[in-house]
Write a protein that holds these residues in place. Sequence first.
Motif, PDB file in Angstrom:
ATOM      1  N   ALA A   1      -3.604  -0.640  -1.942  1.00 54.57           N
ATOM      2  CA  ALA A   1      -2.262  -0.262  -1.501  1.00 54.57           C
ATOM      3  C   ALA A   1      -1.706   0.651  -2.574  1.00 54.57           C
ATOM      4  N   PHE A   2      -1.175   1.778  -2.168  1.00 54.59           N
ATOM      5  CA  PHE A   2      -0.659   2.784  -3.089  1.00 54.59           C
ATOM      6  C   PHE A   2       0.848   2.878  -2.902  1.00 54.59           C
ATOM      7  N   PHE A   3       1.592   2.605  -3.971  1.00 55.13           N
ATOM      8  CA  PHE A   3       3.050   2.688  -3.937  1.00 55.13           C
ATOM      9  C   PHE A   3       3.501   3.978  -4.613  1.00 55.13           C
ATOM     10  N   VAL A   4       4.297   4.780  -3.929  1.00 56.17           N
ATOM     11  CA  VAL A   4       4.908   5.968  -4.523  1.00 56.17           C
ATOM     12  C   VAL A   4       6.385   5.642  -4.727  1.00 56.17           C
ATOM     13  N   VAL A   5       6.782   5.503  -5.990  1.00 53.02           N
ATOM     14  CA  VAL A   5       8.156   5.108  -6.305  1.00 53.02           C
ATOM     15  C   VAL A   5       8.898   6.337  -6.824  1.00 53.02           C
ATOM     16  N   GLY A   6       9.761   6.883  -5.989  1.00 51.75           N
ATOM     17  CA  GLY A   6      10.534   8.067  -6.345  1.00 51.75           C
ATOM     18  C   GLY A   6      11.984   7.874  -5.958  1.00 51.75           C
ATOM     19  N   THR A   7      12.520   8.800  -5.149  1.00 51.55           N
ATOM     20  CA  THR A   7      13.879   8.618  -4.636  1.00 51.55           C
ATOM     21  C   THR A   7      13.911   7.479  -3.628  1.00 51.55           C
ATOM     22  N   GLY A   8      12.780   7.236  -2.990  1.00 47.38           N
ATOM     23  CA  GLY A   8      12.580   6.078  -2.136  1.00 47.38           C
ATOM     24  C   GLY A   8      11.242   5.470  -2.503  1.00 47.38           C
ATOM     25  N   VAL A   9      10.794   4.507  -1.722  1.00 48.29           N
ATOM     26  CA  VAL A   9       9.477   3.908  -1.953  1.00 48.29           C
ATOM     27  C   VAL A   9       8.620   4.162  -0.716  1.00 48.29           C
ATOM     28  N   GLY A  10       7.593   4.971  -0.897  1.00 49.68           N
ATOM     29  CA  GLY A  10       6.633   5.222   0.168  1.00 49.68           C
ATOM     30  C   GLY A  10       5.277   4.727  -0.273  1.00 49.68           C
ATOM     31  N   GLY A  11       4.260   5.126   0.452  1.00 44.16           N
ATOM     32  CA  GLY A  11       2.944   4.708   0.017  1.00 44.16           C
ATOM     33  C   GLY A  11       1.908   4.779   1.099  1.00 44.16           C
ATOM     34  N   SER A  12       0.858   4.025   0.880  1.00 45.18           N
ATOM     35  CA  SER A  12      -0.288   4.090   1.774  1.00 45.18           C
ATOM     36  C   SER A  12      -1.105   2.818   1.646  1.00 45.18           C
ATOM     37  N   ILE A  13      -1.768   2.472   2.735  1.00 47.38           N
ATOM     38  CA  ILE A  13      -2.716   1.364   2.731  1.00 47.38           C
ATOM     39  C   ILE A  13      -4.076   1.900   3.145  1.00 47.38           C
ATOM     40  N   ILE A  14      -5.099   1.595   2.354  1.00 47.38           N
ATOM     41  CA  ILE A  14      -6.462   2.005   2.668  1.00 47.38           C
ATOM     42  C   ILE A  14      -7.314   0.750   2.827  1.00 47.38           C
ATOM     43  N   ILE A  15      -8.001   0.677   3.948  1.00 47.88           N
ATOM     44  CA  ILE A  15      -8.900  -0.442   4.235  1.00 47.88           C
ATOM     45  C   ILE A  15     -10.266   0.132   4.564  1.00 47.88           C
ATOM     46  N   ASN A  16     -11.299  -0.334   3.853  1.00 44.71           N
ATOM     47  CA  ASN A  16     -12.661   0.171   4.052  1.00 44.71           C
ATOM     48  C   ASN A  16     -12.711   1.697   3.943  1.00 44.71           C
TER      49      ASN A  16
ATOM     50  N   GLY B   1       7.116   9.180 -10.487  1.00 48.26           N
ATOM     51  CA  GLY B   1       7.515   9.448 -11.859  1.00 48.26           C
ATOM     52  C   GLY B   1       7.700   8.213 -12.715  1.00 48.26           C
ATOM     53  N   VAL B   2       8.260   7.152 -12.141  1.00 47.86           N
ATOM     54  CA  VAL B   2       8.540   5.955 -12.933  1.00 47.86           C
ATOM     55  C   VAL B   2       7.253   5.250 -13.365  1.00 47.86           C
ATOM     56  N   SER B   3       6.135   5.546 -12.697  1.00 54.73           N
ATOM     57  CA  SER B   3       4.867   4.894 -13.056  1.00 54.73           C
ATOM     58  C   SER B   3       4.393   5.298 -14.448  1.00 54.73           C
ATOM     59  N   ASN B   4       4.964   6.383 -15.002  1.00 55.98           N
ATOM     60  CA  ASN B   4       4.618   6.803 -16.362  1.00 55.98           C
ATOM     61  C   ASN B   4       5.273   5.933 -17.426  1.00 55.98           C
ATOM     62  N   ASN B   5       6.246   5.122 -17.025  1.00 56.70           N
ATOM     63  CA  ASN B   5       6.943   4.257 -17.965  1.00 56.70           C
ATOM     64  C   ASN B   5       6.045   3.074 -18.336  1.00 56.70           C
ATOM     65  N   PRO B   6       5.665   2.933 -19.615  1.00 59.71           N
ATOM     66  CA  PRO B   6       4.747   1.852 -19.993  1.00 59.71           C
ATOM     67  C   PRO B   6       5.326   0.461 -19.797  1.00 59.71           C
ATOM     68  N   ALA B   7       6.650   0.372 -19.628  1.00 65.09           N
ATOM     69  CA  ALA B   7       7.273  -0.940 -19.433  1.00 65.09           C
ATOM     70  C   ALA B   7       7.220  -1.395 -17.982  1.00 65.09           C
ATOM     71  N   LEU B   8       6.909  -0.480 -17.064  1.00 62.73           N
ATOM     72  CA  LEU B   8       7.033  -0.795 -15.641  1.00 62.73           C
ATOM     73  C   LEU B   8       6.089  -1.911 -15.204  1.00 62.73           C
ATOM     74  N   ILE B   9       4.798  -1.736 -15.402  1.00 62.57           N
ATOM     75  CA  ILE B   9       3.850  -2.730 -14.893  1.00 62.57           C
ATOM     76  C   ILE B   9       4.014  -4.086 -15.574  1.00 62.57           C
ATOM     77  N   PRO B  10       4.187  -4.155 -16.903  1.00 62.99           N
ATOM     78  CA  PRO B  10       4.451  -5.471 -17.505  1.00 62.99           C
ATOM     79  C   PRO B  10       5.702  -6.143 -16.921  1.00 62.99           C
ATOM     80  N   GLY B  11       6.751  -5.344 -16.680  1.00 64.93           N
ATOM     81  CA  GLY B  11       7.969  -5.908 -16.101  1.00 64.93           C
ATOM     82  C   GLY B  11       7.734  -6.439 -14.706  1.00 64.93           C
ATOM     83  N   ILE B  12       6.976  -5.696 -13.901  1.00 64.61           N
ATOM     84  CA  ILE B  12       6.642  -6.142 -12.548  1.00 64.61           C
ATOM     85  C   ILE B  12       5.766  -7.394 -12.588  1.00 64.61           C
TER      86      ILE B  12
ATOM     87  N   CYS C   1      -1.384   4.912 -11.480  1.00 64.51           N
ATOM     88  CA  CYS C   1      -2.215   5.972 -10.929  1.00 64.51           C
ATOM     89  C   CYS C   1      -2.856   6.787 -12.058  1.00 64.51           C
ATOM     90  N   VAL C   2      -3.965   7.424 -11.754  1.00 67.61           N
ATOM     91  CA  VAL C   2      -4.649   8.302 -12.705  1.00 67.61           C
ATOM     92  C   VAL C   2      -4.200   9.746 -12.515  1.00 67.61           C
TER      93      VAL C   2
END
Length: 294
Positions: free
Chosen positions: A126-141, A237-248, A271-272
């Motif tokens: 599952a890919f979360f795009v966190v910007g002005t809103g939250v979008g994303g994608s789900i990939i299965i197989n 953009g917020v995914s570049n914040n090193p505090a984000l994933i630990p906080g989540i 993301c890479v």
Amino acid sequence: MQSLGLVDIGGTSIKFAIWDGHALQEHHAITTPKNLTDFFDLLTSEVEKMKAMAPIVGVGISAPGAVDKQTGIIGGASAIPYIHNFKIQQELSAKFGLPVSMENDANCAALAELDSGAGAGANSLAFFVVGTGVGGSIIINHRIWHGAHLFGGEFGFTMATATHTVSELGTVPNALRRYQASNPQAAPIDGKQLFELASNGDEAAGKEVQTIYRTLATAIYNIQYSFDPEKIVLGGGVSNNPALIPGIETEIEKIRAQVKIASLKPDVVPCVYTDEANLRGAAVDFEQSYPDLG
């Protein structure tokens, strides 16, 4: 694989590149035209230049909106209204004289991450795009889950509380608006400053940052126990914040402690790819759409 032309349509600029099977070549951006005629002229001209530089066998396109891969129509809405609600894929293919694949930009970014980025080696994510809103994608197989109405991955529309959506509570721009409203005399700040204030003990900033963490943690937890992907990839953009994933992750642990039966911990990773993600994913989508040419 053979060479491809790639296009990433954005509201401000359109990115172009040639995919040589391993990397992006001739990567550049041009300001998005104001009307459809100029849009067609620009894309046709750029593809002709690509043809002169490499033996491209087709063009992969990343686009905003609800891309219907069955009809070649972009539904929904975006910052580029003139690309919607007609068979744009077929028209572009005719203008280019080449096969064209087209996929939603968030879905393209997810395909790039699964192919060779944060999700490499996985079958689902599952890919979360966190910007002005939250979008994303789900990939299965290895395939995008578009959903019956092309709303697969629209995590921001889901409810975070009884009265607010994930996009309303889980994004930095909305957190900044709430913070400024609670501190009307304070000078305007950006997202980085909001997180800095929170880490320095500002209670109002801390409350808003915690709201972001809790909201995204809840959304991730719900997706994990709905689709059970191998990885949850965070982009935007917020995914570049090193505090984000630990906080989540701290908030996810609180949820798991509350739901005693929840034995599985989501594997949340950043993301890479950043500015190359949509173009790289457009190449993956083309390969899936035209396996005999990829």
